[in-house]
Design a protein around this motif. Structure first.
Motif, PDB file in Angstrom:
ATOM      1  N   UNK A   1       0.859  -1.180   0.000  1.00 40.25           N
ATOM      2  CA  UNK A   1       0.000   0.000   0.000  1.00 40.25           C
ATOM      3  C   UNK A   1       0.898   1.233   0.000  1.00 40.25           C
ATOM      4  N   UNK A   2       0.557   2.191  -0.856  1.00 44.67           N
ATOM      5  CA  UNK A   2       1.293   3.453  -0.952  1.00 44.67           C
ATOM      6  C   UNK A   2       0.332   4.599  -0.658  1.00 44.67           C
ATOM      7  N   UNK A   3       0.886   5.755  -0.373  1.00 44.25           N
ATOM      8  CA  UNK A   3       0.034   6.925  -0.116  1.00 44.25           C
ATOM      9  C   UNK A   3      -0.114   7.760  -1.385  1.00 44.25           C
ATOM     10  N   UNK A   4       0.904   8.504  -1.766  1.00 43.21           N
ATOM     11  CA  UNK A   4       0.784   9.429  -2.892  1.00 43.21           C
ATOM     12  C   UNK A   4       0.853   8.713  -4.240  1.00 43.21           C
ATOM     13  N   UNK A   5       0.375   9.386  -5.256  1.00 40.19           N
ATOM     14  CA  UNK A   5       0.389   8.819  -6.607  1.00 40.19           C
ATOM     15  C   UNK A   5       1.809   8.637  -7.133  1.00 40.19           C
ATOM     16  N   UNK A   6       2.734   9.488  -6.711  1.00 40.44           N
ATOM     17  CA  UNK A   6       4.123   9.343  -7.145  1.00 40.44           C
ATOM     18  C   UNK A   6       4.701   8.024  -6.658  1.00 40.44           C
ATOM     19  N   UNK A   7       4.419   7.687  -5.408  1.00 42.56           N
ATOM     20  CA  UNK A   7       4.941   6.441  -4.843  1.00 42.56           C
ATOM     21  C   UNK A   7       4.236   5.226  -5.443  1.00 42.56           C
ATOM     22  N   UNK A   8       2.954   5.355  -5.725  1.00 41.55           N
ATOM     23  CA  UNK A   8       2.229   4.251  -6.364  1.00 41.55           C
ATOM     24  C   UNK A   8       2.860   3.914  -7.712  1.00 41.55           C
ATOM     25  N   UNK A   9       3.149   4.944  -8.502  1.00 40.08           N
ATOM     26  CA  UNK A   9       3.774   4.737  -9.807  1.00 40.08           C
ATOM     27  C   UNK A   9       5.160   4.118  -9.653  1.00 40.08           C
ATOM     28  N   UNK A  10       5.916   4.587  -8.671  1.00 36.72           N
ATOM     29  CA  UNK A  10       7.264   4.075  -8.438  1.00 36.72           C
ATOM     30  C   UNK A  10       7.238   2.583  -8.100  1.00 36.72           C
ATOM     31  N   UNK A  11       6.399   2.201  -7.151  1.00 34.07           N
ATOM     32  CA  UNK A  11       6.370   0.799  -6.716  1.00 34.07           C
ATOM     33  C   UNK A  11       5.883  -0.105  -7.846  1.00 34.07           C
ATOM     34  N   UNK A  12       4.966   0.381  -8.661  1.00 40.52           N
ATOM     35  CA  UNK A  12       4.505  -0.416  -9.799  1.00 40.52           C
ATOM     36  C   UNK A  12       5.641  -0.643 -10.791  1.00 40.52           C
ATOM     37  N   UNK A  13       6.486   0.353 -10.989  1.00 40.86           N
ATOM     38  CA  UNK A  13       7.621   0.194 -11.895  1.00 40.86           C
ATOM     39  C   UNK A  13       8.627  -0.821 -11.374  1.00 40.86           C
ATOM     40  N   UNK A  14       8.856  -0.822 -10.081  1.00 37.84           N
ATOM     41  CA  UNK A  14       9.835  -1.743  -9.501  1.00 37.84           C
ATOM     42  C   UNK A  14       9.229  -3.128  -9.289  1.00 37.84           C
ATOM     43  N   UNK A  15       8.004  -3.183  -8.802  1.00 40.36           N
ATOM     44  CA  UNK A  15       7.384  -4.459  -8.468  1.00 40.36           C
ATOM     45  C   UNK A  15       6.870  -5.229  -9.662  1.00 40.36           C
TER      46      UNK A  15
ATOM     47  N   UNK B   1       0.002  10.884 -15.756  1.00 40.01           N
ATOM     48  CA  UNK B   1      -0.314   9.971 -14.674  1.00 40.01           C
ATOM     49  C   UNK B   1       0.875   9.152 -14.214  1.00 40.01           C
ATOM     50  N   UNK B   2       2.044   9.401 -14.804  1.00 39.01           N
ATOM     51  CA  UNK B   2       3.295   8.769 -14.383  1.00 39.01           C
ATOM     52  C   UNK B   2       4.249   9.839 -13.879  1.00 39.01           C
ATOM     53  N   UNK B   3       5.173   9.444 -13.026  1.00 41.00           N
ATOM     54  CA  UNK B   3       6.149  10.408 -12.503  1.00 41.00           C
ATOM     55  C   UNK B   3       6.951  11.051 -13.627  1.00 41.00           C
ATOM     56  N   UNK B   4       7.437  10.245 -14.553  1.00 38.62           N
ATOM     57  CA  UNK B   4       8.261  10.762 -15.647  1.00 38.62           C
ATOM     58  C   UNK B   4       7.442  11.686 -16.539  1.00 38.62           C
ATOM     59  N   UNK B   5       6.233  11.275 -16.883  1.00 39.30           N
ATOM     60  CA  UNK B   5       5.375  12.105 -17.722  1.00 39.30           C
ATOM     61  C   UNK B   5       4.986  13.401 -17.045  1.00 39.30           C
ATOM     62  N   UNK B   6       4.708  13.337 -15.729  1.00 44.21           N
ATOM     63  CA  UNK B   6       4.383  14.534 -14.962  1.00 44.21           C
ATOM     64  C   UNK B   6       5.530  15.534 -14.980  1.00 44.21           C
ATOM     65  N   UNK B   7       6.735  15.035 -14.766  1.00 41.60           N
ATOM     66  CA  UNK B   7       7.903  15.917 -14.693  1.00 41.60           C
ATOM     67  C   UNK B   7       8.123  16.615 -16.033  1.00 41.60           C
ATOM     68  N   UNK B   8       8.014  15.860 -17.110  1.00 43.67           N
ATOM     69  CA  UNK B   8       8.180  16.453 -18.441  1.00 43.67           C
ATOM     70  C   UNK B   8       7.112  17.510 -18.701  1.00 43.67           C
ATOM     71  N   UNK B   9       5.875  17.173 -18.376  1.00 41.14           N
ATOM     72  CA  UNK B   9       4.765  18.106 -18.598  1.00 41.14           C
ATOM     73  C   UNK B   9       4.994  19.405 -17.830  1.00 41.14           C
ATOM     74  N   UNK B  10       5.354  19.300 -16.544  1.00 39.44           N
ATOM     75  CA  UNK B  10       5.586  20.490 -15.735  1.00 39.44           C
ATOM     76  C   UNK B  10       6.668  21.377 -16.338  1.00 39.44           C
ATOM     77  N   UNK B  11       7.770  20.764 -16.712  1.00 36.90           N
ATOM     78  CA  UNK B  11       8.898  21.543 -17.224  1.00 36.90           C
ATOM     79  C   UNK B  11       8.524  22.248 -18.532  1.00 36.90           C
ATOM     80  N   UNK B  12       7.874  21.538 -19.432  1.00 37.16           N
ATOM     81  CA  UNK B  12       7.464  22.145 -20.703  1.00 37.16           C
ATOM     82  C   UNK B  12       6.468  23.276 -20.465  1.00 37.16           C
ATOM     83  N   UNK B  13       5.535  23.072 -19.542  1.00 40.90           N
ATOM     84  CA  UNK B  13       4.542  24.098 -19.240  1.00 40.90           C
ATOM     85  C   UNK B  13       5.191  25.353 -18.664  1.00 40.90           C
TER      86      UNK B  13
END
Length: 312
Positions: free
Chosen positions: A39-53, A294-306
């Motif tokens: 179980x994870x709390x934030x969406x960033x951690x949920x995405x991270x654990x799904x990538x590793x697990x 909806x992914x950490x990597x996609x979020x980061x790219x979107x923020x920077x471009x915006x």
């Protein structure tokens, strides 16, 4: 006062239920359920654990897109998820401030509960006497810190499920490479923005690690926690700052009501100046599942471009 007391009673009832259930049931093991339950709390951690697990870990996130972790309270459904988990990952550093008591009780009961932010070297964190942990908790906006999170998650999952340890390590290797590529791309995009224009005005102080890493002056209308309301004096002071520094655009956040930034924009306009709303940034939560944001990597790219497109 009555409303506050009722809310406190309801919260205590949930905690009491949690303690009772934990006393009656032991958590499942990978052998019993077939998959490690996390179980994870934030969406960033949920995405991270799904990538590793990957496919061998069952991941449930408590918070969804647009949810503010500063104000989040556990529901009875969350309690059920938590006591059924083998491992709980949360951000820590008091980001999930209203869940701290629950996590502490989990630890006392022997539940493996890991605050990833608190595994970082405190000397590298941004201090804040105005926040409960004394540190800015928005550490995921430094990609190097998120890489350390990935290593820690890999270690914890491998210890809990040794049979799949090699898979976790392989997944981490792939994900670390993606994070390295993200950092290169981010740096290239930001280099197109003159340093004189790197002033980031947002709804609350979530981007200080980003600013420190990439040379932005970051100014938030609210403090580090969204539980702190911005007042009229805050709006007036920041509107003067925007005019003085000729800031071209300001930004709303997906997890913070837009009215605060709209009030700031109106205050600037009342002084015969204009400032655009440059877009909505993802700060304390990712975008909707199934989207790039909806992914950490996609979020980061979107923020920077915006940010860069609006300030250029």
């Amino acid at each position: 006062m009555i409303k506050y007391t009722l809310e406190k009673i309801n919260w205590l009832a949930i905690v009491a239920l949690l303690i009772m259930v934990l006393g009656l049931f032991s958590c499942s093991t990978p052998e019993e359920s077939g998959k490690l339950k996390v179980v994870t709390t934030t969406t960033m951690l949920t995405d991270l654990v799904k990538n590793i697990g990957g496919e061998v870990v069952e991941v449930e996130g408590l918070m969804g897109a647009g949810v503010d972790p500063h104000l989040y309270k556990a529901s009875e459904g969350d309690v059920s998820k938590l006591f059924g988990a083998d491992i709980i990952f949360y951000s820590g550093l008091h980001l999930e401030g209203k869940l701290v008591d629950v996590f502490e009780k989990m630890k006392v009961r022997g539940k493996e509960t890991i605050a990833l932010g608190e595994t970082l070297d405190k000397n590298q964190l941004i201090g804040s006497k105005l926040f409960a942990s004394n540190y800015d908790p928005h550490v995921w906006f430094n990609i190097q810190f998120f890489k350390q999170f990935a290593d820690k998650v890999t270690q914890i999952l491998s210890e809990a499920d040794p049979e799949n340890a090699e898979l976790f390590k392989e997944n981490n290797t792939v994900y670390q490479k993606k994070l390295d590529e993200l950092e290169v791309e981010v740096e290239q995009i930001i280099e197109t923005l003159p340093k004189s224009k790197r002033i980031l005005v947002t709804a609350h102080d979530a981007f200080n690690y980003f600013g420190k890493r990439y040379g932005f002056e970051v100014v938030g209308l609210q403090g580090i926690s969204t539980a702190t309301e911005a007042g009229v004096q805050d709006v007036q002071r920041l509107s003067d700052f925007i005019i003085e520094h000729e800031v071209k655009a300001i930004f709303i956040e997906s997890s913070v009501p837009r009215r605060t930034i709209e009030a700031l924009q109106a205050a600037v306009l009342s002084k015969n100046h204009e400032v655009a709303i440059g877009g909505s940034l993802y700060s304390d939560a990712l975008g909707n599942p199934g989207t790039e944001e909806g992914t950490y990597i996609g979020m980061f790219k979107y923020n920077v471009k915006t940010i860069v497109n609006a300030l250029r």
